[in-house]
Design an enzyme around this catalytic site. Structure first.
Site: not given
Length: 289
Positions: A174, A182, A187, A191, A217
């Site tokens: 991750d 974020n 956000h 992404d 993630e």
């Protein structure tokens, strides 16, 4: 019968003298429609065999009765038997003067067209089902397979590894401090990070290794024919590839991203669903964090 069958256009027709001999050709070529004569031995058995094969069950099977039945109840019994056996249609086309057969002769081409329409409807449904299945198993953000696909694929890969007596490993990884990304950049930037990470995974894995977006993630990679040492080398290389080259989010922002990873290798006493294998990879990921 052949003259009647040839009337519909755009059909390639192949004839076989024996229903049992036809099965090998049907398996190989998978025609859209089968026409068999009820008077031939094993004709109904051929329909039954076709419908018993899941990969052939969509083929439209027609039975033609070309003998006059003096007893109407006998014809009804033959029709019922054919349909119960697996035929999709049963037509009675006995030999008779042309005037009497004029309307009946229309039945065969019309039934063929009806059968072809049914087959096309089935194929369209299958195409739609394939599209829906792909959507259901794909992560829309990263275009990787999603968690549902992973949970379906992992038991299959475990069974394959054990049947071939080859090793299999997992990498669970991750993004480090993803919440900070974020919170700091928004956000949409987060992404973009996940998209770039997924693309980098796809381009730097072996062709027989499969990455999945597990959630948020987190990502999981199934490593086929890979022992513990090789899995650790691959995971280390991936971590370096991610950290060494910043992600160009836009013209003004380059982000240096790091990831943590845990690896686990399939053991003889692991469950067939892969839950224990996944748990070990997750625990090693936590240690790496």
């Amino acid at each position: 019968l052949l003259d009647l069958i040839r009337k519909p256009k755009n059909l390639m027709i192949k004839t076989m003298a024996d229903p049992l001999e036809a099965m090998s050709s049907i398996l190989a070529q998978q025609p859209e429609l089968i026409v068999v004569q009820a008077t031939q031995d094993q004709s109904l058995a051929l329909c039954e065999q076709i419908k018993a094969e899941s990969r052939l069950a969509w083929i439209y099977c027609m039975v033609i009765e070309d003998q006059e039945q003096e007893n109407p109840s006998a014809e009804l019994e033959l029709r019922a038997t054919a349909l119960e056996t697996g035929a999709d249609a049963y037509l009675s086309l006995p030999h008779a003067p042309v005037v009497q057969l004029r309307n009946r002769q229309r039945l065969l081409p019309a039934q063929i067209q009806a059968g072809l329409r049914q087959v096309e409807t089935y194929r369209e449904l299958m195409r739609t089902n394939d599209v829906l299945s792909a959507i259901a198993l794909s992560d829309p953000l990263t275009s990787l397979n999603n968690r549902r696909a992973f949970e379906w694929e992992l038991p299959r890969q475990i069974q394959n590894a054990r049947s071939r007596s080859v090793p299999m490993s997992l990498i669970m990884l991750d993004v480090d401090f993803f919440k900070v990304i974020n919170d700091t950049y928004g956000h949409l930037t987060g992404d973009q990070v996940l998209k770039f990470l997924a693309a980098r995974l796809r381009h730097n894995l072996r062709i027989y290794d499969t990455p999945f977006r597990y959630g948020g993630e987190e990502f999981v990679i199934i490593l086929n024919t890979t022992d513990a040492q090789e899995a650790l080398r691959i995971a280390t290389r991936i971590c370096q590839l991610i950290s060494e080259q910043p992600f160009a989010i836009d013209d003004r922002l380059d982000l240096t991203i790091t990831i943590s990873a845990g690896t686990a290798t399939l053991q003889a006493n692991d469950d067939a669903q892969g839950l224990e294998l996944l748990h070990r990879a997750d625990q090693y990921l936590l240690q790496a964090k």
